[in-house]
Scaffold this motif. Structure first.
Motif, PDB file in Angstrom:
ATOM      1  N   SER A 357      27.134  26.544  56.766  1.00  0.00           N
ATOM      2  CA  SER A 357      27.729  27.799  56.315  1.00  0.00           C
ATOM      3  C   SER A 357      27.246  28.183  54.919  1.00  0.00           C
ATOM      4  N   ASP A 358      27.185  29.491  54.657  1.00  0.00           N
ATOM      5  CA  ASP A 358      26.990  29.996  53.299  1.00  0.00           C
ATOM      6  C   ASP A 358      28.324  29.921  52.577  1.00  0.00           C
ATOM      7  N   VAL A 359      28.332  29.190  51.481  1.00  0.00           N
ATOM      8  CA  VAL A 359      29.566  28.964  50.720  1.00  0.00           C
ATOM      9  C   VAL A 359      29.450  29.686  49.376  1.00  0.00           C
ATOM     10  N   ILE A 360      30.491  30.403  49.037  1.00  0.00           N
ATOM     11  CA  ILE A 360      30.535  31.170  47.791  1.00  0.00           C
ATOM     12  C   ILE A 360      31.625  30.618  46.884  1.00  0.00           C
ATOM     13  N   LEU A 361      31.247  30.255  45.665  1.00  0.00           N
ATOM     14  CA  LEU A 361      32.200  30.038  44.595  1.00  0.00           C
ATOM     15  C   LEU A 361      32.143  31.256  43.689  1.00  0.00           C
ATOM     16  N   ALA A 362      33.273  31.653  43.137  1.00  0.00           N
ATOM     17  CA  ALA A 362      33.305  32.854  42.309  1.00  0.00           C
ATOM     18  C   ALA A 362      34.081  32.590  41.028  1.00  0.00           C
ATOM     19  N   PRO A 363      33.392  32.139  39.965  1.00  0.00           N
ATOM     20  CA  PRO A 363      34.075  32.043  38.678  1.00  0.00           C
ATOM     21  C   PRO A 363      34.797  33.332  38.307  1.00  0.00           C
ATOM     22  N   TRP A 364      34.259  34.480  38.689  1.00  0.00           N
ATOM     23  CA  TRP A 364      34.914  35.756  38.415  1.00  0.00           C
ATOM     24  C   TRP A 364      36.348  35.758  38.939  1.00  0.00           C
ATOM     25  N   VAL A 365      36.558  35.135  40.089  1.00  0.00           N
ATOM     26  CA  VAL A 365      37.885  35.091  40.699  1.00  0.00           C
ATOM     27  C   VAL A 365      38.691  33.911  40.176  1.00  0.00           C
ATOM     28  N   THR A 366      38.097  32.728  40.160  1.00  0.00           N
ATOM     29  CA  THR A 366      38.819  31.537  39.700  1.00  0.00           C
ATOM     30  C   THR A 366      39.282  31.706  38.260  1.00  0.00           C
ATOM     31  N   HIS A 367      38.490  32.363  37.442  1.00  0.00           N
ATOM     32  CA  HIS A 367      38.858  32.600  36.046  1.00  0.00           C
ATOM     33  C   HIS A 367      39.990  33.610  35.897  1.00  0.00           C
ATOM     34  N   ARG A 368      40.364  34.264  37.003  1.00  0.00           N
ATOM     35  CA  ARG A 368      41.490  35.202  37.001  1.00  0.00           C
ATOM     36  C   ARG A 368      42.616  34.727  37.919  1.00  0.00           C
ATOM     37  N   HIS A 369      42.525  33.513  38.376  1.00  0.00           N
ATOM     38  CA  HIS A 369      43.501  32.984  39.335  1.00  0.00           C
ATOM     39  C   HIS A 369      44.858  32.853  38.640  1.00  0.00           C
ATOM     40  N   PRO A 370      45.893  33.519  39.154  1.00  0.00           N
ATOM     41  CA  PRO A 370      47.194  33.473  38.474  1.00  0.00           C
ATOM     42  C   PRO A 370      47.818  32.076  38.459  1.00  0.00           C
ATOM     43  N   GLY A 371      47.332  31.190  39.310  1.00  0.00           N
ATOM     44  CA  GLY A 371      47.844  29.827  39.277  1.00  0.00           C
ATOM     45  C   GLY A 371      47.419  29.047  38.050  1.00  0.00           C
ATOM     46  N   TYR A 372      46.368  29.500  37.395  1.00  0.00           N
ATOM     47  CA  TYR A 372      45.867  28.814  36.201  1.00  0.00           C
ATOM     48  C   TYR A 372      45.971  29.678  34.943  1.00  0.00           C
ATOM     49  N   TRP A 373      46.026  31.007  35.133  1.00  0.00           N
ATOM     50  CA  TRP A 373      45.912  31.923  33.999  1.00  0.00           C
ATOM     51  C   TRP A 373      47.039  32.956  34.056  1.00  0.00           C
ATOM     52  N   PRO A 374      48.152  32.736  33.367  1.00  0.00           N
ATOM     53  CA  PRO A 374      49.198  33.760  33.306  1.00  0.00           C
ATOM     54  C   PRO A 374      48.651  35.057  32.719  1.00  0.00           C
ATOM     55  N   ASP A 375      49.079  36.195  33.298  1.00  0.00           N
ATOM     56  CA  ASP A 375      48.603  37.501  32.851  1.00  0.00           C
ATOM     57  C   ASP A 375      47.085  37.456  32.712  1.00  0.00           C
ATOM     58  N   PRO A 376      46.365  37.209  33.811  1.00  0.00           N
ATOM     59  CA  PRO A 376      44.952  36.815  33.723  1.00  0.00           C
ATOM     60  C   PRO A 376      44.016  37.855  33.132  1.00  0.00           C
ATOM     61  N   ASP A 377      44.368  39.136  33.161  1.00  0.00           N
ATOM     62  CA  ASP A 377      43.459  40.150  32.636  1.00  0.00           C
ATOM     63  C   ASP A 377      43.606  40.354  31.126  1.00  0.00           C
ATOM     64  N   ARG A 378      44.565  39.704  30.519  1.00  0.00           N
ATOM     65  CA  ARG A 378      44.789  39.862  29.078  1.00  0.00           C
ATOM     66  C   ARG A 378      43.823  38.990  28.292  1.00  0.00           C
TER      67      ARG A 378
END
Length: 460
Positions: A357-378
């Motif tokens: 399979s083609d597998v995609i990791l996306a730091p763009w998404v993980t870096h905004r994951h609310p489980g790790y980053w409260p208020d992620p867009d701030r």
């Protein structure tokens, strides 16, 4: 590999992101791939299947968005996730089989030969070259107080000149114009072919093939000329990285031949300037939008450096500026998407990713994951205090990749970025003109327009 394929599939089926009946998410990915990946995580969870394209030419992407999944793909089970997809093949065909694109024994041999040139002590020696190139930018801006500048373009030129000086020494002027002219043509060609379900052979005389071939010929020629001079013993004006690469040798691994040297040079040029330029540009953009954090960073710089030129040892003395940079790299990771291909069926996050399979990791998404980053867009550089970092999973933030294929140049990137930011912010204040900068995923993250700031000299 046959033994690996006998692994038991114990997970459940990967949920799919909804799309059009015949084309899936093709148009969504073409118009806004980063937004599509973000929506997939929000709607379907941390392991999601996205289909794109018509039947017979349909691509299936298995997207992994959790920190734990990223660690599994890049580190703990990295041997099962290879750089075997079409995009990496296009990179190899255009920029050579260097550290970024090589695999297996080729990669291990290259890494062993190159690693001694990227020790902390060796990289710290490049601080002077970075400072010299940054000072030229600072001095140029001082001639036009109140001017509006595109920091995206300015930082691209700064990072290109810095990496070219470190690679080529006194030959920097001979290479910058060629790279500046040829790289955009080649990178667009790689992107177009890498994400197309079908391509004409590169040997066919299509307009696109001819343009790319001409750009590659010009780029290769200037690299080959400088490499030939180094290998003939011509003086380089200092210990530039190319001279060190040409001299790299070991009993077990031999040395790089001329073609291998060119491959390494092209990969270092590609990976060494666009990524750092992105981090610098968006650091300035974010600080321009947040005057309080900008003033705090400037106060630290003034207190630590005074009027002297920053050195490598100053990285540890500028913790808040480093936090600013890390937060900018969280919100605007230079490598927003990372691709791999699975060898065997694998359970990730309780879901089964099939073999091949083609597998995609996306730091763009993980870096905004609310489980790790409260208020992620701030924008909040205090997310990167030592205490805050210790409380998060290792791969909640991975702008340099990770595992055995982690970027060999990450210390150089941090060194260059902190030194450049310190010198720029000490000399100039920034006010945002473009408060909303659209971005897209190319080979690296790219701004789809200018990143304009008004600059004011802090002198007087």
């Amino acid at each position: 590999m046959a033994a690996a394929d006998t692994r038991t599939e114990t997970g459940t089926e990967v949920p799919a992101l909804g799309g059009m009946p015949l084309l899936g998410s093709l148009f969504d990915l073409k118009s806004d791939s980063l937004g599509t990946y973000l929506r997939a995580q929000q709607q379907r969870g941390d392991v999601v299947r996205i289909t794109a394209g018509p039947p017979g030419l349909r691509a299936e992407l298995y997207c992994v968005f959790s920190a734990e999944g990223a660690q599994q793909v890049l580190a703990s089970e990295s041997a099962n996730f290879r750089k075997d997809n079409a995009f990496y093949q296009e990179l190899r065909d255009s920029f050579g089989n260097g550290l970024l694109t090589s695999q297996d024994e080729d990669y291990l041999r290259q890494r062993r030969l190159v690693q001694p040139l990227f020790t902390k002590r060796r990289v710290d020696g490049y601080a002077g070259a970075v400072a010299a190139e940054t000072q030229a930018v600072v001095a140029g801006w001082a001639q036009a107080p109140g001017e509006v500048v595109d920091v995206g373009e300015e930082m691209m030129q700064l990072a290109l000149r810095a990496v070219a000086r470190i690679l080529f020494g006194t030959d920097v002027e001979a290479t910058v114009d060629v790279v500046d002219r040829c790289f955009p043509v080649i990178t667009e060609y790689v992107l177009r072919r890498g994400y197309s379900p079908a391509n004409f052979p590169r040997t066919w005389p299509t307009p696109g093939n001819k343009r790319a071939a001409a750009a590659m010929d010009e780029l290769y020629a200037v690299c080959d000329r400088i490499i030939a001079e180094r290998r003939s013993g011509a003086p380089a004006g200092g210990e530039d990285l190319l001279s060190l690469l040409a001299a790299a040798t070991s009993t077990d691994d031999g040395e790089f031949d001329a073609a291998e040297l060119r491959d390494q040079v092209l990969i270092f040029l590609l990976a060494g300037h666009e990524t750092t330029a992105t981090s610098l540009a968006f650091s300035l953009h974010l600080l321009a939008r947040h005057p309080e954090q900008q003033a705090r960073a400037r106060e630290e710089i003034s207190r630590v450096l005074g009027d002297r030129t920053p050195e490598a040892a100053d990285l540890d003395r500028l913790p808040y500026l480093t936090q600013v940079l890390k937060e900018a790299m969280r919100l605007y990771p230079a490598a927003p998407v990372i691709g791999r291909s699975s060898v065997a069926a694998t359970e990730v996050g309780g879901r089964t990713i099939p073999a091949g399979s083609d597998v995609i990791l996306a730091p763009w998404v993980t870096h905004r994951h609310p489980g790790y980053w409260p208020d992620p867009d701030r924008f909040d550089p205090d997310r990167f205090t030592p205490e805050a970092e210790a409380g998060r999973p290792r791969y909640a933030w991975f702008p340099f990749g990770g595992g055995p294929r982690a970027c060999i140049g990450q210390h150089f990137s941090m060194l260059e970025s902190v030194i450049a930011l310190a010198m720029i912010l000490r000399a100039h204040e920034f006010e945002a003109v473009d408060t909303d900068v659209p971005v897209s995923a190319g080979i690296t993250l790219r701004a789809d327009g200018p990143i304009r700031c008004r600059i004011r000299s802090t002198a007087g």
